[in-house]
Design an enzyme around this catalytic site. Structure first.
Site, PDB file in Angstrom:
ATOM      1  N   CYS A 231     -11.596 -71.733 -42.826  1.00  0.00           N
ATOM      2  CA  CYS A 231     -13.066 -71.897 -42.914  1.00  0.00           C
ATOM      3  C   CYS A 231     -13.661 -73.254 -42.348  1.00  0.00           C
ATOM      4  O   CYS A 231     -14.641 -73.270 -41.708  1.00  0.00           O
ATOM      5  CB  CYS A 231     -13.394 -71.911 -44.379  1.00  0.00           C
ATOM      6  SG  CYS A 231     -12.401 -73.410 -45.467  1.00  0.00           S
ATOM      7  N   HIS A 781     -13.891 -75.732 -49.886  1.00  0.00           N
ATOM      8  CA  HIS A 781     -14.469 -74.611 -48.716  1.00  0.00           C
ATOM      9  C   HIS A 781     -15.407 -74.950 -48.117  1.00  0.00           C
ATOM     10  O   HIS A 781     -16.415 -75.581 -48.164  1.00  0.00           O
ATOM     11  CB  HIS A 781     -14.771 -73.402 -49.654  1.00  0.00           C
ATOM     12  CG  HIS A 781     -15.100 -72.369 -48.897  1.00  0.00           C
ATOM     13  ND1 HIS A 781     -14.253 -71.645 -47.911  1.00  0.00           N
ATOM     14  CD2 HIS A 781     -16.342 -71.349 -48.761  1.00  0.00           C
ATOM     15  CE1 HIS A 781     -14.766 -70.367 -47.343  1.00  0.00           C
ATOM     16  NE2 HIS A 781     -15.931 -70.445 -47.642  1.00  0.00           N
TER      17      HIS A 781
END
Length: 840
Positions: A231, A781
């Site tokens: 990510c 994230h």
């Protein structure tokens, strides 16, 4: 995260228990189609077997983390070596056995779990250790070939549709492309890999052709598949992808004429080509999402820190990528040596122009054109006051956040009263304070003097560290602490007390008749007078300290022949002891004035609730005799028989705690303006001892003062908020809210060059993209917001998922930073790309 990623292995049961559990699972599990089994290196598995059969908790045969390194061809692709043989090179274990071993021992970071499915082949069930490896590509992009692993029972069409994220209902045609470029149509697309007679040895690429009209989307509105903890890479790529001048440069293939294949500092043009390929796919308007596998492989090949599938910093990847693209596209083929000159009193304009000319003589690329600016660096010697002025190029601004002088800590206060629940408190302490400051802040809430407290870090039922009052808080890694009050002022011993439960089985394989143990519950700290270290006195103290269902319990009788305990628990005082005399210690529960013979007889009739054992700091082995010097911290374990623990120790009650009122007071988050961060970037600072400056006048290294000023800014400005703070002693993520404008970010007040050439106005920027981080230091994230260069619409990119975003959502969702491009009242456009690290 990879399937086998673990911060720390769980506390394993006794060795005999481990052996029985795994053997039982291997014996009872049968092959069933669709079930998952795991491939494990035989060497590691055999070492584990030896450990549980003949070792003990501290045996040299301890196998360590699960390691399948010898099964792989390389540690980049993690392809299995060919022709591995079961029970010679590897063993197969059922999923439950794998999970237990993984929980107990963990696995080497970055290695994927080798899960393989049981397949129902004609006349047999087997674990498919070697799935079929097939090369795949799309008819519309046959240069981008990916490698995929298929089970022989997989449907070819479904597998390829999944690989290329083909929209449901699309008409598909499959072709098998030979090495001579001829294609053979696969008429029945619904057959399995086995039925189509495909195998890894076939030197073919399998081409998928589907109705391209089935999806037509807005160019640039395209997700990126997460390949496993990528990510951070996807977020950086989306930000660069939405930077108009750079994207136009690649979409128009201008880069092809400027590829530099011979630059020794470059990557032979491979990074530029891989980035161009991803960009063209994302802006083709034909994909919901793109799989950046080739790009990821190239990045890992040239930057080993990005090998594997661990989480990284988005800004670190962006920095590498911009540098790599620059060197791959550098128009300067032969870099000349240029000696840098100090200002030596010359005007700033003259020195800055000279520095920029020298920079462009060695560095001339689209990256420099778009992202490079110039700042002024001023160093002043504290001794001779020599002033050194240089002008240096930059590709992004890494600006600091104002750091608070205080920190909020959450601690647990544990009273001496065994029936008083631990209380969780939230205290404010100086960031550079000591443990005594923490105790003082807690004292105001508990009315317990700070001198009667002990602070410790607790992790996994053990004491990670026990602190002294003068130690700095910057050493406190964990947030959970327990405190205990002092007793008398006479010479005392601080005992660290662990709770252990004995297993029902003895570790006969270790050559010992002792029982295996496992830690449970919260450890305790207890100050006792040194003269009261006999086992009998300690037993009574521990009884009073532990919560039980009934304080006036009666103890079961001992069997005849049980041994009498030793008088002193000598390891606490620094000497040795006999382990075999502890297991059935009598409870000294009779009056002190009773006849000694009667008390001795009583001890033989009564059985203790637990036994006392001297251990090391891990709570496992007996401490060896002291060798002089300062006496080490004594650790003691009380070992519970499972039945006695169940009857007389209330584990559920012991785990409960209450929240102090301070926990209910909402924490006010610090808010700063982006302009404050930029001003802090240009504030005078003193160099650290690790990075001194060599003064040419004093002829020695000095801790000079340093000041950075902005001289000229680039077309696209990347601002990186340094939210991850690292020092010699601490790591933290700063969660201050940074407020920023979406439009008209004005740098005229902090820009030294007041009259830019060609009559350009002072630089003003609008936002075009931002990289967001959610989570803490070790996890989290990355996502991104970006404004499309064609339709000016904002979008939210979360790996392969892309959604619309309003401008007000950009601020609310990340609570602050974004970056992007904007037009100003001139013919030239300026862009601002904030790279931010934030907590939501």
């Amino acid at each position: 995260m990879t399937a086998n990623s673990r911060c720390a292995a769980a506390e394993p049961p006794g060795l005999e228990t481990q052996r029985r559990e795994i053997e039982s699972l291997l014996r009872e599990c049968e092959l069933r189609a669709g079930d998952g089994w795991y491939v494990m290196e035989r060497r590691w598995y055999e070492q584990w077997k030896e450990f549980v059969e003949t070792g003990d908790q501290n045996s040299s045969s301890f196998p360590g983390q699960i390691d399948n390194t010898e099964l792989f061809e390389d540690l980049d692709s993690f392809h299995l070596k060919e022709r591995l043989v079961e029970n010679e090179d590897f063993v197969l274990v059922p999923a439950e056995a794998w999970r237990r071993l993984l929980d107990w021992y963990g696995a080497v970071d970055g290695q994927p779990a080798l899960e393989r499915k049981v397949v129902d082949l004609p006349s047999t069930l087997k674990v498919e250790v070697y799935p079929v490896e097939i090369f795949l590509c799309l008819h519309s992009n046959m240069e981008n070939v990916i490698t995929a692993l298929f089970s022989r029972t997989d449907s070819i069409r479904e597998a390829m549709c999944d690989a290329f994220m083909v929209p449901p209902g699309s008409e598909c045609r499959l072709w098998m492309k030979s090495s001579d470029s001829s294609c053979e149509r696969l008429r029945n697309v619904h057959v399995s890999v086995l039925e189509a007679c495909l195998n890894s040895a076939m030197v073919r690429a399998h081409v998928m052709e589907y109705d391209q009209d089935s999806y037509r989307g807005q160019p640039g509105v395209c997700g990126l598949t997460n390949l496993g903890n990528t990510c951070f890479m996807n977020s950086a790529l989306q930000c660069l992808s939405n930077t108009p001048p750079l994207t136009e440069y690649f979409l128009q293939s201008s880069y092809l004429e400027e590829l530099n294949f011979n630059n020794p500092l470059g990557m032979k043009g491979e990074i530029a080509e891989a980035y161009a390929d991803v960009t063209k796919q994302m802006w083709s308007g034909r994909h919901y999402s793109v799989v950046p596998r080739v790009f990821k492989t190239k990045v890992g090949h040239f930057a080993s820190q990005f090998l594997g599938y661990q989480q990284h910093d988005s800004q670190e990847l962006l920095s590498f990528l911009l540098d790599g693209l620059h060197e791959d596209l550098n128009r300067v083929k032969n870099k000349e040596y240029i000696e840098l000159r100090d200002a030596e009193g010359r005007p700033d304009q003259e020195v800055a122009e000279e520095a920029w000319r020298n920079h462009r003589r060695r560095n001339d690329s689209a990256i420099v054109d778009t992202f490079h600016g110039l700042f002024k660096s001023t160093l002043v010697c504290p001794e001779c006051h020599k002033v050194s002025v240089t002008f240096d190029p930059f590709c992004y601004l890494s600006v600091p956040l104002p750091v608070s002088k205080e920190r909020v800590m959450e601690v647990f206060f544990v009273s001496l009263d065994p029936y008083a629940k631990p209380a969780q408190h939230r205290v404010v302490v100086p960031k550079t304070g000591t443990v005594f400051d923490l105790c003082s802040a807690l004292s105001e809430m508990t009315n317990v003097p700070p001198t009667q407290m002990v602070v410790a870090d607790v992790f996994n039922h053990r004491f990670y560290k026990i602190y002294t009052c003068d130690e700095g808080l910057k050493n406190c890694v964990c947030e959970q602490q327990e405190q205990q009050q002092e007793q008398q002022q006479e010479q005392q011993v601080l005992l660290a007390l662990y709770l252990r439960e004995r297993s029902h089985y003895r570790d006969y394989g270790s050559g010992s008749t002792s029982y295996g143990t496992s830690l449970f519950g919260h450890p305790l700290l207890l100050r006792v007078p040194q003269r009261s270290c006999s086992r009998e006195e300690l037993y009574q103290m521990f009884l009073l300290r532990l919560p039980r269902p009934d304080a006036n319990h009666t103890q079961p009788s001992l069997d005849d022949g049980d041994t009498e305990p030793e008088n002193q628990l000598e390891p606490v005082c620094g000497a040795g002891e006999e382990k075999d005399k502890q297991e059935e210690a009598c409870s000294p529960s009779q009056p002190a004035n009773e006849h000694p013979a009667k008390r001795k007889a009583c001890r033989k009739r009564r059985r203790s609730l637990f036994t006392i054992q001297a251990v090391n700091s891990n709570g496992t082995t007996e401490r060896e005799g002291g060798g002089g010097g300062e006496r080490p911290q004594p650790y003691v374990a009380i070992d519970w028989d499972p039945e006695m623990k169940k009857r007389f120790y209330n584990e559920n009650e012991a785990e409960k705690y209450m929240k102090h009122g301070s926990m209910e007071v909402p924490q006010q988050q610090t808010t700063v303006q982006l302009q404050e961060c930029i001003e802090l970037f240009t504030t005078v600072e003193t160099l650290e001892e690790e990075n001194p400056w060599y003064c040419p006048v004093c002829k020695k290294h000095q801790l000079a003062t340093k000041k950075l000023d902005l001289w000229s800014l680039p077309e696209v400005l990347i601002i990186h908020l340094k939210r991850f703070s690292y020092t010699k002693f601490t790591r933290e993520k700063l969660d201050s809210i940074v407020k920023f404008p979406l439009r008209d970010l004005d740098f005229s007040g902090c820009l030294l060059r007041k009259s830019p050439p060609n009559g350009e106005p002072p630089s003003r920027y609008d936002l075009i993209a931002v990289s967001n981080h959610y989570g803490g230091l070790r996890d989290g994230h990355y996502t991104s917001h970006a404004r499309n260069k064609d339709n000016a619409q904002w979008y939210y990119f979360d790996d392969s998922k892309v959604t619309y975003a309003r401008e007000d959502q950009i601020v609310v969702s990340s609570m602050f930073m974004r970056a992007t491009h904007v037009s100003v009242m001139t013919s030239k456009r300026f862009t601002l790309l904030y790279m931010n690290i934030i907590t939501v």
